[in-house]
Design an enzyme around this catalytic site. Sequence first.
Site, PDB file in Angstrom:
ATOM      1  N   ASN A 101       0.808  -1.224   0.000  1.00 49.24           N
ATOM      2  CA  ASN A 101       0.000   0.000   0.000  1.00 49.24           C
ATOM      3  C   ASN A 101       0.841   1.272   0.000  1.00 49.24           C
ATOM      4  OD1 ASN A 101      -1.682  -2.081   2.057  1.00 49.24           O
ATOM      5  ND2 ASN A 101      -2.744  -1.247   0.261  1.00 49.24           N
ATOM      6  N   ILE A 108       1.118   6.760   0.806  1.00 50.84           N
ATOM      7  CA  ILE A 108       0.457   5.674   1.511  1.00 50.84           C
ATOM      8  C   ILE A 108      -1.007   5.620   1.103  1.00 50.84           C
ATOM      9  CG2 ILE A 108      -0.061   4.682   3.772  1.00 50.84           C
ATOM     10  CD1 ILE A 108       2.165   6.570   4.855  1.00 50.84           C
ATOM     11  N   CYS A 109      -1.482   4.401   0.832  1.00 49.07           N
ATOM     12  CA  CYS A 109      -2.912   4.251   0.562  1.00 49.07           C
ATOM     13  C   CYS A 109      -3.574   3.717   1.817  1.00 49.07           C
ATOM     14  CB  CYS A 109      -3.107   3.283  -0.617  1.00 49.07           C
ATOM     15  SG  CYS A 109      -4.832   2.940  -0.963  1.00 49.07           S
ATOM     16  N   LEU A 110      -4.267   4.589   2.526  1.00 51.10           N
ATOM     17  CA  LEU A 110      -4.910   4.194   3.792  1.00 51.10           C
ATOM     18  C   LEU A 110      -6.182   5.004   3.926  1.00 51.10           C
ATOM     19  CD1 LEU A 110      -4.551   2.498   6.389  1.00 51.10           C
ATOM     20  CD2 LEU A 110      -3.368   4.450   7.394  1.00 51.10           C
ATOM     21  N   LEU A 150      -0.979  -0.334  -4.175  1.00 50.66           N
ATOM     22  CA  LEU A 150      -0.253   0.648  -4.976  1.00 50.66           C
ATOM     23  C   LEU A 150       0.966  -0.033  -5.605  1.00 50.66           C
ATOM     24  CD1 LEU A 150      -0.198   3.821  -2.721  1.00 50.66           C
ATOM     25  CD2 LEU A 150      -1.323   3.590  -4.927  1.00 50.66           C
TER      26      LEU A 150
END
Lengths: 184, 909
Positions: A101, A108-110, A150
């Site tokens: 991620n 950051i993919c959160l 990602l």
Amino acid sequence: MSSTPSTTQGTKSAGSSARSAANGNVIKRLQSELMAMMTSPTPGLSAFPSGSDITKWNATITGPTDTPYAGLTFKLTVSFPSNYPYAPPDVMFKTPIYHPNVDMAGRICLDILKKGGDGSEGAWSAVLNTGSVLLSIQSLLGEPNNASPLNGEAALLWDRDQAEYKKKVVARHQEPAEMDVDAA
Amino acid sequence: MAATAVLSGVQSRHDDVFTSVFPQADYTTPTPESTPNIGVLASPGQPFGGFSLPHNAVEDAVRFNRAWSTATRHLSLPISGDIWQKGPKFRPEVHEAFILLCSPIESRKQLEAWYANEMGVHFRHCVLPELGEWQQPVPLSAALSLFQKTVILLQKSFTQYFSGLTALIISANTTEVRAMLIAFEAQAKQNFHVLVLNSLPQQRLQKTIAYVMLLLMKTSLSHNNNPEICSKQAECRCSVKSDFLPLDQLQAVGLGGNLGERAFALAVHKLLARVVVHRQCFQVRYDTSESVIPKLRRWITERVAPFIEQSLGILTTNLSFKLTDNDRNGFAQTAVSNLGWLRTASLFDYVLHWPETTGAILDIKEYISSNAAEKSRVCSVFMNIMDRRLLHAGPQTTEILSMYTNVIHSFRLLDTKGVMLEKVAGPIRSYLRTRDDTVSIIAASFLADDEKGDVINVDPAKVCPAITVEVSKSSLEDARDHKMLDWSDMHWQPDPIDAGPGYKASKSEDVVAYILGLFDPEEFIKEVTTVLAQHLLQANDPEYVKETRLIELFKSRLDATKLQAAEVMLKDVRDSVSLNKRINPRAKFVTDEPPKPREIQAAIPDEGITTQSLYKMFEHRMQHAQFLATLKLVATRRNDLYFPKRTRLPLEPTQPAEADEARGIDNRVQVLSGFFWPQMRSNDFVLPPHFAEMDSSFGHRFSALGNQRKLHFRRALARVTVELELEDRHVREVDVPAWRASVIDAFATMERPYQDANVEYDPEQGLTAEQLMEALSMEEELVMDALAFWTGKRVLYQKAPATFAVLERLDMDTGMAPQRTTGQREVIFAVMSQDAMLRESAPMFETFIKGMLRDGGPKEVGGFMGVTNMLKMVLPSFTYGEEEVRWLLGEMEGRGEVVRNGEVWAVTR
């Protein structure tokens, strides 16, 4: 007759010039968050303003044990928007990290790092704070969300070959001290 | 030669040209005299015309030549040898010669020119060589003698040159002749004056004369000087006399006129500038504190102006010379300005010694009131001196503060509008703000003991007596109303024209307002609260009159809402007084004796009490009915509550003190609201057992009164009166801090009910500081303080190094113990010092530093992005400097948490 002498010069203001980008409420909120983090620190997490601007912080996360990241230290930057806490902070990895991620630039993919609300998939809320965001990122290290990667290769590798994954993680990782040397 | 040419105009002009190149020499001997004119034989070709030929040019020329010869011989001044004393005897033809020569204007002019030349030649040969000193600069010491010599010489030559003429004038027989001769003489005198002036350097001459005149004026003044009489009559009667000055002589020898006038003007100017203002009659009046300027003005116009008139009259030979009123005022104004300059130069000292120097300040006030442009000069002079003498590291803050109050007083006197004050106070104010201890000194001064205007028993480095006195004088006026905002103010005035941009008119006029205005009110209140806390804890006055007044003063001057803490503190100590009366542990010793009305009154709290709860305290001591009767006497009833009556009860005989001792230890507790008080010293240690019992029994009684508040005893704040029975003496110490009492108690040899006593004092062994620290669980700082105190009081002595024992008899003193007094040691205050506060919050600061260094990378201590600045930025409660940060880092380095690499600190990995 003459004046009561003016008093403004006597006021001490510690670093008031430095807080240019933020308004008073943001500063207050960040100060209290900082105080909370300092007085009741979470093991493996820390954060501190990086310089004269209190809206830019540096953070340090140690990799959770029993994950490929165990024993590694990661540096992050946290940047608070001027309407914080109504908008989420912008968090990036400074240390290169191999994670499904996190992309190559450290983004950051959160969900909690995206603005929440109607029609939005984000889960940011004003009740969260820096500590909880960093805690979420720390736990993300051990439990990646492979549904929306990602880094697709990392997502695949996580499911197939943990040993190879661990190798990649270590290969990509640089300890902060090494980064300092690189930079110098 | 000359004579031949006179009669024709053309020739005369030609002659002028000639004589301008070849100056006419001495007198000439006319030809007819050497070769007498015997007349001409009548030419045979001419008819005899008789003796009265109308124009016989030759005859005229001969007559003229002869007259010229006679006159010039009379006037001639031989260079060598003595001048012929031209007495009254001279040949009668001299008169005729002069009449002949002076009647036609041309010949008179020629004679005058000749005489001028004659005088010039003689002057250059005989007089001028003796005046050679004028060619060099004249030293001041030689000025007077040179001047006198010159005047004498010139007078002598003047007599020589004019005695012949004077004799002629005297013997003239007709008025026409006399007038003619006088006119000639006047012209000759003028020529002489020109000659004198031209042969001496004018500037030098003028200056020297001025100096000499000044000297003589001074002499004259000192002769006519009697300051004692003047000071008695409040008017200066001293005077300058013009007869001390050789004015007429000067005038006679040609040093009068313009030159003399200029010299005189110079002299008078210097007299006014240097001499007059230093005179004893115009010294600063320390006795009456009045300005001397009116006296000076009067003296100038009444005594000096007539002298000037007279002198100028002589110098200009115009005896009716009068000064105009304008001139008189001009002279007075010059003197006043000079006096003002003089006073301004030492204004700093006058301000320093205010109020004894009020007279001098009034002088300056008078001076600037007549010359408003001088205001800014006075200010700038004062500020310069202040920069040099006050605003640097040398003076103590208290000195600067008392100077500041003096500046306020004296400049308000100087300029009631406060514009000047605003100008000069600015630098002091900004400088005071840079001093760290200013606020605490002001706060301490506000609370310093002040009895009948005298500030006593204060540490001069910590308290500024001037402020204390001001506070006691100040009124509780309300300074918050701003003048400019009051639209219905009928006394409004525009700002003065010379006011600066920051000028604000305000009603508050006293020094306290200025002192309070020095700082940010919040910072000031914080500091005052600390000092007030210290003060309240030690105050002995049960009414707290002074403290109440002070808080009221602050409330009127500052923001009343911010003084809540101070008010709570005051209420706490007041409540404690009545609380102590109500639950005095002594009460249990009092038997069934019925309480006195006074005791009941004391038991009634200010906020009122019901009959039942009040009676509960006394129910075992008196009947209900009897109690009610007594209560009516001392209390008033409102809404079922009883309030103490304000009337005073007659004094009752106080109980003898021995009774108290028999009952145990007198105990008084102050209950403070922890939230509102500044951080107190919270060191804990073992108290002597009695004390601990008393504390707990007080606690029980306190909660029995229905108090919900939780008590926490601050033992370090307690003060004890200690009495020690030693073998040969009795020692009593009042108000000793509890830790000292604890320490000395540990040395007690009496039988003690010490259950937990893990230390036994053995007079043979003594006790060490370490043993005491362990036994009393007391900090080293306090143990050392107590030991030093008792050693200083000669109760303990050092038996061996670092081992202490009781000095039971004074003759046991081996002299080993240094005779230290408590004053030498740093007094340990009840309120925590900055240092102690730093130590207390060190763990938090260290956490911050750790976080900063871990997340932000290695840093230096100083600099914009250094540890100190970052801490200040993120942690508003961090008010320390780099020194403290280094100390913290040092502590952390000792624990291995940080490492140092040159100037840079980093966390250890």
